[in-house]
Design a protein around this motif. Structure first.
Motif, PDB file in Angstrom:
ATOM      1  N   GLU A  76       0.817  -1.206   0.000  1.00 16.11           N
ATOM      2  CA  GLU A  76       0.000   0.000   0.000  1.00 16.11           C
ATOM      3  C   GLU A  76       0.858   1.267   0.000  1.00 16.11           C
ATOM      4  OE1 GLU A  76      -2.283  -2.637   3.062  1.00 16.11           O
ATOM      5  OE2 GLU A  76      -0.293  -2.626   2.122  1.00 16.11           O
ATOM      6  N   VAL A  77       0.438   2.231  -0.796  1.00 20.67           N
ATOM      7  CA  VAL A  77       1.054   3.558  -0.777  1.00 20.67           C
ATOM      8  C   VAL A  77       0.352   4.375   0.302  1.00 20.67           C
ATOM      9  CG1 VAL A  77       1.426   5.681  -2.096  1.00 20.67           C
ATOM     10  CG2 VAL A  77       1.640   3.456  -3.226  1.00 20.67           C
ATOM     11  N   PRO A  78       1.107   5.006   1.208  1.00 21.83           N
ATOM     12  CA  PRO A  78       0.444   5.836   2.226  1.00 21.83           C
ATOM     13  C   PRO A  78      -0.473   6.873   1.588  1.00 21.83           C
ATOM     14  CG  PRO A  78       2.771   5.556   2.745  1.00 21.83           C
ATOM     15  CD  PRO A  78       2.573   4.975   1.375  1.00 21.83           C
ATOM     16  N   ALA A  79      -1.615   7.094   2.199  1.00 21.65           N
ATOM     17  CA  ALA A  79      -2.635   7.978   1.616  1.00 21.65           C
ATOM     18  C   ALA A  79      -2.076   9.359   1.293  1.00 21.65           C
ATOM     19  CB  ALA A  79      -3.822   8.095   2.571  1.00 21.65           C
ATOM     20  N   ASP A  80      -1.210   9.885   2.158  1.00 22.11           N
ATOM     21  CA  ASP A  80      -0.690  11.231   1.936  1.00 22.11           C
ATOM     22  C   ASP A  80       0.390  11.292   0.856  1.00 22.11           C
ATOM     23  OD1 ASP A  80       1.219   9.884   3.396  1.00 22.11           O
ATOM     24  OD2 ASP A  80       1.644  11.529   4.771  1.00 22.11           O
ATOM     25  N   PHE A  90      -0.624  -1.483  -7.184  1.00 24.62           N
ATOM     26  CA  PHE A  90      -0.033  -2.045  -5.961  1.00 24.62           C
ATOM     27  C   PHE A  90      -1.099  -2.907  -5.281  1.00 24.62           C
ATOM     28  CE2 PHE A  90      -1.420   2.322  -4.767  1.00 24.62           C
ATOM     29  CZ  PHE A  90      -2.249   2.084  -3.679  1.00 24.62           C
ATOM     30  N   PHE A  91      -0.710  -3.621  -4.246  1.00 24.61           N
ATOM     31  CA  PHE A  91      -1.665  -4.385  -3.453  1.00 24.61           C
ATOM     32  C   PHE A  91      -2.333  -3.412  -2.475  1.00 24.61           C
ATOM     33  CE2 PHE A  91       1.317  -7.825  -4.631  1.00 24.61           C
ATOM     34  CZ  PHE A  91       0.424  -8.762  -5.120  1.00 24.61           C
ATOM     35  N   SER A  92      -3.583  -3.062  -2.731  1.00 27.22           N
ATOM     36  CA  SER A  92      -4.249  -2.053  -1.898  1.00 27.22           C
ATOM     37  C   SER A  92      -4.896  -2.647  -0.648  1.00 27.22           C
ATOM     38  CB  SER A  92      -5.315  -1.321  -2.715  1.00 27.22           C
ATOM     39  OG  SER A  92      -6.432  -2.166  -2.970  1.00 27.22           O
ATOM     40  N   HIS A  93      -5.176  -3.946  -0.659  1.00 28.97           N
ATOM     41  CA  HIS A  93      -5.851  -4.598   0.465  1.00 28.97           C
ATOM     42  C   HIS A  93      -7.077  -3.802   0.906  1.00 28.97           C
ATOM     43  CE1 HIS A  93      -1.629  -6.263   0.945  1.00 28.97           C
ATOM     44  NE2 HIS A  93      -2.374  -7.310   0.638  1.00 28.97           N
ATOM     45  N   ASN A 101      -7.360  -0.032   6.033  1.00 30.06           N
ATOM     46  CA  ASN A 101      -7.086   0.707   4.793  1.00 30.06           C
ATOM     47  C   ASN A 101      -8.265   1.573   4.341  1.00 30.06           C
ATOM     48  OD1 ASN A 101      -4.413   0.030   4.336  1.00 30.06           O
ATOM     49  ND2 ASN A 101      -4.933  -1.906   3.344  1.00 30.06           N
ATOM     50  N   LYS A 102      -9.191   1.829   5.242  1.00 29.76           N
ATOM     51  CA  LYS A 102     -10.337   2.672   4.882  1.00 29.76           C
ATOM     52  C   LYS A 102      -9.880   4.092   4.521  1.00 29.76           C
ATOM     53  CE  LYS A 102     -15.084   3.603   6.319  1.00 29.76           C
ATOM     54  NZ  LYS A 102     -16.129   3.337   7.327  1.00 29.76           N
ATOM     55  N   LYS A 103      -8.900   4.615   5.258  1.00 24.27           N
ATOM     56  CA  LYS A 103      -8.362   5.942   4.955  1.00 24.27           C
ATOM     57  C   LYS A 103      -7.748   5.961   3.566  1.00 24.27           C
ATOM     58  CE  LYS A 103      -4.878   9.277   6.536  1.00 24.27           C
ATOM     59  NZ  LYS A 103      -3.793   9.538   7.525  1.00 24.27           N
ATOM     60  N   LEU A 104      -7.033   4.893   3.215  1.00 25.20           N
ATOM     61  CA  LEU A 104      -6.432   4.787   1.885  1.00 25.20           C
ATOM     62  C   LEU A 104      -7.520   4.774   0.818  1.00 25.20           C
ATOM     63  CD1 LEU A 104      -4.134   4.229  -0.140  1.00 25.20           C
ATOM     64  CD2 LEU A 104      -4.318   1.797   0.454  1.00 25.20           C
ATOM     65  N   MET A 105      -8.596   4.014   1.043  1.00 24.13           N
ATOM     66  CA  MET A 105      -9.684   3.934   0.070  1.00 24.13           C
ATOM     67  C   MET A 105     -10.313   5.303  -0.143  1.00 24.13           C
ATOM     68  SD  MET A 105     -11.302   1.567  -1.797  1.00 24.13           S
ATOM     69  CE  MET A 105     -11.379   2.717  -3.161  1.00 24.13           C
ATOM     70  N   HIS A 106     -10.519   6.049   0.933  1.00 27.19           N
ATOM     71  CA  HIS A 106     -11.076   7.401   0.819  1.00 27.19           C
ATOM     72  C   HIS A 106     -10.154   8.291  -0.019  1.00 27.19           C
ATOM     73  CE1 HIS A 106     -13.763   7.124   4.675  1.00 27.19           C
ATOM     74  NE2 HIS A 106     -14.133   6.291   3.713  1.00 27.19           N
ATOM     75  N   ALA A 107      -8.843   8.159   0.204  1.00 25.57           N
ATOM     76  CA  ALA A 107      -7.881   8.992  -0.523  1.00 25.57           C
ATOM     77  C   ALA A 107      -7.852   8.635  -2.009  1.00 25.57           C
ATOM     78  CB  ALA A 107      -6.488   8.832   0.091  1.00 25.57           C
ATOM     79  N   LEU A 108      -7.966   7.359  -2.334  1.00 23.47           N
ATOM     80  CA  LEU A 108      -7.989   6.942  -3.738  1.00 23.47           C
ATOM     81  C   LEU A 108      -9.151   7.597  -4.485  1.00 23.47           C
ATOM     82  CD1 LEU A 108      -7.243   3.122  -3.260  1.00 23.47           C
ATOM     83  CD2 LEU A 108      -5.696   4.791  -4.291  1.00 23.47           C
ATOM     84  N   ILE A 109     -10.297   7.665  -3.815  1.00 30.93           N
ATOM     85  CA  ILE A 109     -11.472   8.310  -4.417  1.00 30.93           C
ATOM     86  C   ILE A 109     -11.267   9.822  -4.505  1.00 30.93           C
ATOM     87  CG2 ILE A 109     -13.925   8.796  -4.113  1.00 30.93           C
ATOM     88  CD1 ILE A 109     -13.506   5.942  -4.976  1.00 30.93           C
ATOM     89  N   ALA A 110     -10.849  10.411  -3.383  1.00 30.18           N
ATOM     90  CA  ALA A 110     -10.720  11.871  -3.330  1.00 30.18           C
ATOM     91  C   ALA A 110      -9.687  12.395  -4.321  1.00 30.18           C
ATOM     92  CB  ALA A 110     -10.351  12.301  -1.909  1.00 30.18           C
ATOM     93  N   VAL A 113      -7.675   8.741  -8.265  1.00 31.94           N
ATOM     94  CA  VAL A 113      -6.676   7.759  -8.702  1.00 31.94           C
ATOM     95  C   VAL A 113      -7.366   6.618  -9.436  1.00 31.94           C
ATOM     96  CG1 VAL A 113      -5.114   5.959  -7.824  1.00 31.94           C
ATOM     97  CG2 VAL A 113      -5.001   8.289  -6.903  1.00 31.94           C
ATOM     98  N   GLN A 114      -6.734   6.115 -10.491  1.00 34.36           N
ATOM     99  CA  GLN A 114      -7.167   4.848 -11.088  1.00 34.36           C
ATOM    100  C   GLN A 114      -6.372   3.756 -10.386  1.00 34.36           C
ATOM    101  OE1 GLN A 114      -6.959   4.435 -15.364  1.00 34.36           O
ATOM    102  NE2 GLN A 114      -7.602   2.296 -15.308  1.00 34.36           N
ATOM    103  N   MET A 115      -7.025   3.027  -9.503  1.00 35.59           N
ATOM    104  CA  MET A 115      -6.379   2.007  -8.680  1.00 35.59           C
ATOM    105  C   MET A 115      -6.536   0.639  -9.318  1.00 35.59           C
ATOM    106  SD  MET A 115      -4.767   1.278  -5.853  1.00 35.59           S
ATOM    107  CE  MET A 115      -3.924  -0.152  -6.538  1.00 35.59           C
ATOM    108  N   ILE A 116      -5.422   0.097  -9.815  1.00 30.53           N
ATOM    109  CA  ILE A 116      -5.414  -1.247 -10.390  1.00 30.53           C
ATOM    110  C   ILE A 116      -4.687  -2.144  -9.411  1.00 30.53           C
ATOM    111  CG2 ILE A 116      -4.737  -2.667 -12.359  1.00 30.53           C
ATOM    112  CD1 ILE A 116      -4.535   0.474 -13.601  1.00 30.53           C
ATOM    113  N   ASP A 117      -5.442  -2.988  -8.741  1.00 32.94           N
ATOM    114  CA  ASP A 117      -4.898  -3.855  -7.700  1.00 32.94           C
ATOM    115  C   ASP A 117      -4.430  -5.155  -8.342  1.00 32.94           C
ATOM    116  OD1 ASP A 117      -4.742  -5.763  -5.470  1.00 32.94           O
ATOM    117  OD2 ASP A 117      -5.768  -4.223  -4.305  1.00 32.94           O
ATOM    118  N   TYR A 118      -3.234  -5.591  -7.987  1.00 33.48           N
ATOM    119  CA  TYR A 118      -2.712  -6.845  -8.553  1.00 33.48           C
ATOM    120  C   TYR A 118      -3.659  -8.016  -8.291  1.00 33.48           C
ATOM    121  CZ  TYR A 118       1.735  -4.259  -8.733  1.00 33.48           C
ATOM    122  OH  TYR A 118       2.728  -3.329  -8.967  1.00 33.48           O
TER     123      TYR A 118
END
Length: 401
Positions: A76-80, A90-93, A101-110, A113-118
């Protein structure tokens, strides 16, 4: 075609992960295959491939990757640290609504980002096309064998992460001398194939489930169980794989007989939380429960294996589980089951694991990413894009927004 820039990210998650998505050689192979590509690598002091190994192959280092179109990492890439509007691999889990990883999910939307999870890269039959599963199986089986040797003081082999590579680990296995134990392996995918690869190096014979339960042997043996081998339908109808995958809650576990004969259990199956447990804590308290060592590669906390009540680490891979008290004990107590539940097993052989993973990226992912994608592999794997969940992942709406 216009120039496309790819950035290889430095791993920022703690504890640090030494794997890389692309090795130096694979970067150059990609550039030969796609002359329009430019690849940059973010400097790192922890990678299994040093900065100098990339520059020796002509791959430049660059701290600022904001000019890159595509960013690839492992964990996971840190949200910030996410860059707005970029395409990430990356593996977003996040696809199981993992709370951490709820904070990360919120950041991906905000950050649109086009998140392509392996994990979500699949073919039209829903089979994953890339992953570190093979090395999770290879190392997980090695750790299970190592734990058995330590529990009974039969042999002591070097931890996998102290080996330079897989070849050195295989040299260590030449010192393994097992008695006529019985080993159960669950699963039939990449992870299970990695397990069998290790057992094959040890020349452990494979037997059928029936032979495992009804015959005695003068040598160590293993049997491999697929889902149909330890599940039955609650209503008595015949087994169908499609039905099991869609409605695992309609099945019950028939694994219990194997707990009475197995000495070592190596779990390499995928577990759906709707599916039954392999066995229960009550089963483990039974005098007939014979399993002494569990190498739980699946590492689902409070999942299909009840003794996995926490994950272990590469530095401290083993702990004891006392079935009578339902608590953690010392790793090799004779009143406890020895558990190996390391959740990042491929990190123990980072160079080998990275090479295998990167080769799949080069051969199976980048051609459809940068060329024709008639099966819409990238679209199907994209969890979110342009600030919205994609249709296949709208079930995450209560988690993502």
């Amino acid at each position: 075609m216009s120039r496309i820039k790819i950035g290889v990210l430095r791993e920022e998650k703690s504890p640090p992960d030494r794997r890389v998505p692309l090795t130096p050689l694979e970067c150059t192979e990609l550039q030969r295959q796609f002359p329009e590509l430019e690849i940059y690598v973010q400097p790192s002091t922890i990678r299994c491939y040093a900065n100098e190994e990339y520059t020796a192959f002509g791959i430049p280092l660059r701290e600022d990757l904001s000019s890159c179109d595509i960013l690839v990492g492992v964990k996971e890439v840190p949200a910030d640290k996410l860059l707005d509007g970029k395409k990430y691999f990356f593996f977003s889990h996040t696809v199981k609504k993992q709370p951490h990883n709820k904070k990360l999910m919120h950041a991906l939307i905000a950050k649109k980002v086009q998140m392509i999870d392996y994990e979500t890269l699949t073919d039209t039959d829903h089979n994953r096309i890339i992953g570190f599963g093979r090395y999770a199986g290879i190392v997980g089986a090695y750790n299970g064998i190592r734990a058995y040797g330590m529990r009974y003081d039969l042999f002591h082999i070097k931890p996998a992460n102290k080996c330079r590579d897989k070849s050195e680990m295989e040299e260590e296995m030449k010192r393994v001398k097992l008695p006529n134990i019985k080993i159960v392996v669950t699963g039939g995918g990449r992870v299970a194939n990695g397990v069998i690869e290790t057992l094959s190096i040890l020349k452990i014979r494979k037997v059928t489930p029936y032979e495992f339960l009804h015959h005695s042997f003068r040598e160590p043996v293993y049997c491999q169980l697929h889902s149909k081998d330890y599940h039955d339908a609650k209503d008595g109808h015949s087994w169908t794989l499609k039905e099991f995958f869609e409605h695992p809650e309609n099945y019950f576990s028939t694994f219990k007989p194997f707990t009475k004969w197995a000495d070592l259990l190596i779990t390499a199956h995928f577990w759906d939380p709707r599916a039954p447990l392999l066995f229960t804590k009550e089963d483990m308290r039974s005098p007939g429960f014979h399993i002494a060592v569990i190498a739980d590669i699946t590492c689902d906390i409070d999942g299909s294996v009840p003794s996995t009540i926490k994950s272990s680490t590469i530095d401290e891979p083993f702990y004891g589980y006392n079935p009578q008290t339902d608590s953690i004990d010392i790793p090799f107590s004779k009143t406890s089951v020895t558990v190996m539940a390391v959740d990042n097993l491929p990190c123990e052989l980072p160079r080998d694991a990275s090479d295998g993973f990167g080769r799949d990226l080069v051969e199976r992912v980048f051609p459809v990413l940068l060329g024709e994608d008639p099966e819409h592999i990238i679209d199907r794997a994209s969890i979110c894009k342009d600030g919205k969940l994609t249709p296949g992942f709208e079930y995450l709406s209560d988690y993502a927004y």
